[in-house]
Every structure is written in C-alpha cells, then in structure tokens.
Scaffold this motif. Structure first.
Motif, PDB file in Angstrom:
ATOM      1  N   GLY A 192       0.869  -1.108   0.043  1.00 37.87           N
ATOM      2  CA  GLY A 192       0.124   0.187  -0.079  1.00 37.87           C
ATOM      3  C   GLY A 192       0.847   1.203   0.137  1.00 37.87           C
ATOM      4  N   GLU A 193       2.050   1.195   0.752  1.00 39.33           N
ATOM      5  CA  GLU A 193       2.543   2.428   0.937  1.00 39.33           C
ATOM      6  C   GLU A 193       3.763   2.627  -0.445  1.00 39.33           C
ATOM      7  N   SER A 194       4.021   1.572  -0.621  1.00 37.20           N
ATOM      8  CA  SER A 194       4.850   1.548  -2.136  1.00 37.20           C
ATOM      9  C   SER A 194       4.381   2.156  -3.100  1.00 37.20           C
ATOM     10  N   LEU A 195       2.976   1.503  -3.254  1.00 35.51           N
ATOM     11  CA  LEU A 195       2.160   1.933  -4.405  1.00 35.51           C
ATOM     12  C   LEU A 195       1.574   3.431  -4.457  1.00 35.51           C
ATOM     13  N   SER A 196       1.322   3.826  -3.099  1.00 41.08           N
ATOM     14  CA  SER A 196       0.811   5.086  -3.058  1.00 41.08           C
ATOM     15  C   SER A 196       2.150   6.256  -3.317  1.00 41.08           C
ATOM     16  N   LYS A 197       3.395   5.713  -2.998  1.00 39.20           N
ATOM     17  CA  LYS A 197       4.525   6.843  -3.214  1.00 39.20           C
ATOM     18  C   LYS A 197       4.683   6.589  -4.947  1.00 39.20           C
ATOM     19  N   ARG A 198       4.628   5.631  -5.299  1.00 42.76           N
ATOM     20  CA  ARG A 198       4.571   5.603  -6.905  1.00 42.76           C
ATOM     21  C   ARG A 198       3.684   6.213  -7.643  1.00 42.76           C
ATOM     22  N   LEU A 199       2.425   6.230  -7.188  1.00 44.80           N
ATOM     23  CA  LEU A 199       1.143   6.622  -7.905  1.00 44.80           C
ATOM     24  C   LEU A 199       0.779   7.919  -7.429  1.00 44.80           C
ATOM     25  N   VAL A 244      -5.698   1.040   4.705  1.00 40.47           N
ATOM     26  CA  VAL A 244      -5.823   2.243   3.855  1.00 40.47           C
ATOM     27  C   VAL A 244      -4.256   2.951   3.987  1.00 40.47           C
ATOM     28  N   SER A 245      -3.763   3.229   2.996  1.00 38.91           N
ATOM     29  CA  SER A 245      -2.415   3.596   2.983  1.00 38.91           C
ATOM     30  C   SER A 245      -2.308   4.851   2.086  1.00 38.91           C
ATOM     31  N   ASN A 246      -1.312   5.718   2.791  1.00 36.58           N
ATOM     32  CA  ASN A 246      -0.848   6.845   1.905  1.00 36.58           C
ATOM     33  C   ASN A 246       0.610   6.241   1.862  1.00 36.58           C
ATOM     34  N   THR A 247       1.713   7.598   1.377  1.00 36.11           N
ATOM     35  CA  THR A 247       2.871   7.388   1.231  1.00 36.11           C
ATOM     36  C   THR A 247       3.751   6.654   2.619  1.00 36.11           C
ATOM     37  N   ASN A 248       3.167   7.426   3.609  1.00 34.67           N
ATOM     38  CA  ASN A 248       3.920   7.126   5.136  1.00 34.67           C
ATOM     39  C   ASN A 248       3.133   6.469   6.153  1.00 34.67           C
ATOM     40  N   ASN A 249       1.813   6.119   5.818  1.00 39.49           N
ATOM     41  CA  ASN A 249       0.974   5.559   6.963  1.00 39.49           C
ATOM     42  C   ASN A 249       0.040   4.668   6.483  1.00 39.49           C
ATOM     43  N   THR A 250      -0.145   3.510   7.142  1.00 39.38           N
ATOM     44  CA  THR A 250      -1.190   2.457   6.853  1.00 39.38           C
ATOM     45  C   THR A 250      -2.200   2.618   8.106  1.00 39.38           C
ATOM     46  N   TYR A 251      -3.475   2.496   7.963  1.00 42.34           N
ATOM     47  CA  TYR A 251      -4.430   2.395   9.042  1.00 42.34           C
ATOM     48  C   TYR A 251      -5.142   0.911   8.576  1.00 42.34           C
ATOM     49  N   PHE A 252      -5.461   0.039   9.636  1.00 39.03           N
ATOM     50  CA  PHE A 252      -6.355  -1.310   9.301  1.00 39.03           C
ATOM     51  C   PHE A 252      -7.375  -1.105  10.068  1.00 39.03           C
ATOM     52  N   ILE A 253      -8.488  -1.894   9.342  1.00 35.06           N
ATOM     53  CA  ILE A 253      -9.753  -1.537   9.890  1.00 35.06           C
ATOM     54  C   ILE A 253     -10.254  -3.083   9.965  1.00 35.06           C
ATOM     55  N   LYS A 254     -10.445  -3.650  11.164  1.00 27.34           N
ATOM     56  CA  LYS A 254     -10.995  -4.985  11.406  1.00 27.34           C
ATOM     57  C   LYS A 254     -12.277  -4.976  11.890  1.00 27.34           C
ATOM     58  N   ASN A 255     -13.074  -4.618  10.708  1.00 23.22           N
ATOM     59  CA  ASN A 255     -14.490  -4.607  10.937  1.00 23.22           C
ATOM     60  C   ASN A 255     -15.258  -5.488   9.628  1.00 23.22           C
ATOM     61  N   GLY A 256     -16.264  -5.731   9.706  1.00 22.62           N
ATOM     62  CA  GLY A 256     -16.928  -6.410   8.541  1.00 22.62           C
ATOM     63  C   GLY A 256     -17.508  -7.836   8.921  1.00 22.62           C
ATOM     64  N   ASN A 257     -17.948  -8.713   8.026  1.00 28.44           N
ATOM     65  CA  ASN A 257     -18.551  -9.934   8.076  1.00 28.44           C
ATOM     66  C   ASN A 257     -18.562 -10.505   6.744  1.00 28.44           C
ATOM     67  N   GLU A 258     -18.423 -11.891   6.881  1.00 26.63           N
ATOM     68  CA  GLU A 258     -18.014 -12.909   5.588  1.00 26.63           C
ATOM     69  C   GLU A 258     -19.313 -12.679   4.650  1.00 26.63           C
ATOM     70  N   ASN A 259     -20.487 -12.505   5.071  1.00 24.38           N
ATOM     71  CA  ASN A 259     -21.645 -12.344   4.340  1.00 24.38           C
ATOM     72  C   ASN A 259     -21.216 -11.049   3.293  1.00 24.38           C
ATOM     73  N   LEU A 260     -20.354 -10.229   3.492  1.00 26.06           N
ATOM     74  CA  LEU A 260     -20.103  -9.225   2.426  1.00 26.06           C
ATOM     75  C   LEU A 260     -19.681  -9.733   1.145  1.00 26.06           C
ATOM     76  N   CYS A 261     -19.074 -10.745   1.325  1.00 24.64           N
ATOM     77  CA  CYS A 261     -18.470 -11.730   0.046  1.00 24.64           C
ATOM     78  C   CYS A 261     -19.807 -12.432  -0.703  1.00 24.64           C
ATOM     79  N   LYS A 262     -20.944 -12.572   0.121  1.00 32.91           N
ATOM     80  CA  LYS A 262     -21.875 -13.705  -0.415  1.00 32.91           C
ATOM     81  C   LYS A 262     -22.740 -12.859  -1.150  1.00 32.91           C
ATOM     82  N   VAL A 263     -22.969 -11.604  -1.308  1.00 31.62           N
ATOM     83  CA  VAL A 263     -23.833 -11.054  -2.402  1.00 31.62           C
ATOM     84  C   VAL A 263     -23.085 -10.254  -3.185  1.00 31.62           C
TER      85      VAL A 263
END
Length: 275
Positions: A160-167, A180-199
């Motif tokens: 994420g950070e490498s591609l953000s720097k390049r683009l 979610v990344s920018n050139t120097n920081n990455t934030y992680f989000i541990k939310n969601g449910n597997e049903n999000l992949c089923k629709v």
C-alpha cells in the motif's frame, strides 16, 4: 480518529455531494442507493457526449471497470481528465484487473492518463497494479489465502505505501482486515462480516462510498478510512439483524445500516488500528 470520521460523515450529509459514477451495470443500482443512503447524490452518466459536462458539476468521480466496453473506456478517460483539470477527486475500482490482457491494459492506461485520488481493490487486484504476480479468477480477483497474521498485515502495509508513493494516491486494500495507505501511513480496519462476500456489489458499493466521502472531505486518506469502516460496521450490523433470515435480507439490512450509521456507532464498533 472516530471524531474525525464522524465529522467526515457530517460533511457528506450537509453538502449532499453529487457523485458521478461510470461503473458496471451489474451493481449500478446498488452503488446509486448506497450513495443516497450515506447522504450523497448519485449520477450514473456514461455516454461520451455528456460525461465532461456532467463531471464538471460533480464533487467526485468514481470509475469502476467491472463491465468494460470500448465506449465506456472512452468516457472514463474523458471524464477523468476533465476531473483532473478541475481538481475533482477521481476514485478507481480496478475490478478483476488481471482477468484478461484487455482489462489489464485498460487499467494501465487509466492509471497513466488520469491522476487518481484513491484506488480501492482486493489484495490480488492491488498486487496486479503493483506488478506483483498473483492469481485471478474471472473478474473476482482472489488471493490464494489471506489470514489475520502479522505477515498479511505487513504485506498490505508494504504494498500500500509503496504503490501510494509511486502513484501519488491513497491505496485501499479490502480483505479480512482492510487497509488504507498513503505514502507514510497505513491504517487497518478490523470490521466486517463474511456475508459481505456472498452478495454481489459490496466491493463496488465500498468504492462508491469512498466517492461520497471524498466528495465531502478534502482529506482523501481520512475520507477513505471513513468509507471503509462504514461498510465494515454496516456488514456486522446487517448480519446481526438478518442472520436468521437469509442473504437477501442481509443486503437490505446492509443498506439500512449505512443509512443509520452515526458517531456513537463508530465509537462503539470501530476497529481501526495501526501497526
């Protein structure tokens, strides 16, 4: 952080930004409805004769390559370049970018010709854009395996950070843990449910939400985090409401949860962390 996310949501609801979508016809209705649910106003114009004029009055532009054809590709380029000219943020969803050589070539052209504020995809789609060999199945680009271990988190941070720097763009990677990344920081989000992949459509809806938040919030990193955590939390709430009913009810409950999300829910359920 949750105070910032709540302020970003408030900006969307107050501004009611017009979000121009050139998206795929499988999920176009879902994308329009999720933008309405969060407080934005969607327009789904994709004819080359009007896209430049339409994007000129929009607050952001979302480009989704899920159902590519030569006509919409031309429209994407016209609208994207016009948005860049006017300083309007452009968001890319590179759906199944590695599935065919045509899809890969078009994605490369879009990235070359248009300056994107945000690119959102799953890990294999983002790897493909980064030039890392990966496995793709149809338009559902998938990774051989993804777990919650520190190695997986480290990989997302590095890519994420490498591609953000390049683009020069915010990079959002969806998965069991989103990043979610920018050139120097990455934030992680541990939310969601597997049903999000089923629709069908939840990935496209996430990108549409990013477009809505970018239409109201000038800090695109903050806007992207806000959109991703909103979809993750909504998935959890929808599962709790509809788990005894079925996947169709889950999708309806998902839209309800997006509509009703607020600061209290962010604080109670948000799973944002840094490594």
């Amino acid at each position: 952080m949750y105070k910032d996310i709540s302020k970003a949501l408030e900006k969307v609801k107050i501004k009611n930004p017009l979000i121009h979508n050139i998206t795929n016809y499988v999920t176009i209705n879902d994308c329009a409805n999720v933008i309405l649910a969060i407080g934005g106003s969607p327009v789904m114009a994709d004819d080359e004769n009007e896209v430049e004029e339409m994007v000129s009055i929009a607050s952001s532009l979302v480009i989704n390559i899920g159902t590519l054809n030569s006509s919409t590709v031309k429209s994407m380029l016209l609208a994207g370049k016009k948005a860049n000219e006017l300083g309007i943020p452009v968001i890319l969803d590179p759906v199944g970018v590695g599935a065919t050589s045509y899809r890969k070539r078009i994605c490369e052209t879009l990235i070359k010709e248009i300056k994107f504020a945000v690119i959102r995809g799953n890990i294999s789609e983002i790897k493909n854009i980064a030039g890392i060999k990966t496995f793709t199945k149809g338009v559902d680009a998938v990774e051989e395996s993804e777990n919650l271990c520190k190695d997986s988190i480290k990989v997302k941070k590095q890519i994420g950070e490498s591609l953000s720097k390049r683009l020069g763009t915010v990079i959002a990677i969806s998965g069991k843990i989103d990043s979610v990344s920018n050139t120097n920081n990455t934030y992680f989000i541990k939310n969601g449910n597997e049903n999000l992949c089923k629709v069908t459509g939840t990935g496209c809806m996430s990108t549409a939400l990013i477009g809505a938040f970018c239409g109201g919030e000038d800090d695109y990193l903050k806007a992207t985090i806000s959109a991703v955590v909103s979809m993750g939390i909504a998935g959890e709430i929808a599962y709790e409401k509809a788990k005894k009913l079925g996947i169709g009810s889950f999708k309806v409950a998902l839209m309800d949860a997006i509509y009703n999300i607020n600061e209290e829910i962010y604080k109670e359920r948000g799973g944002i962390f840094c490594e």
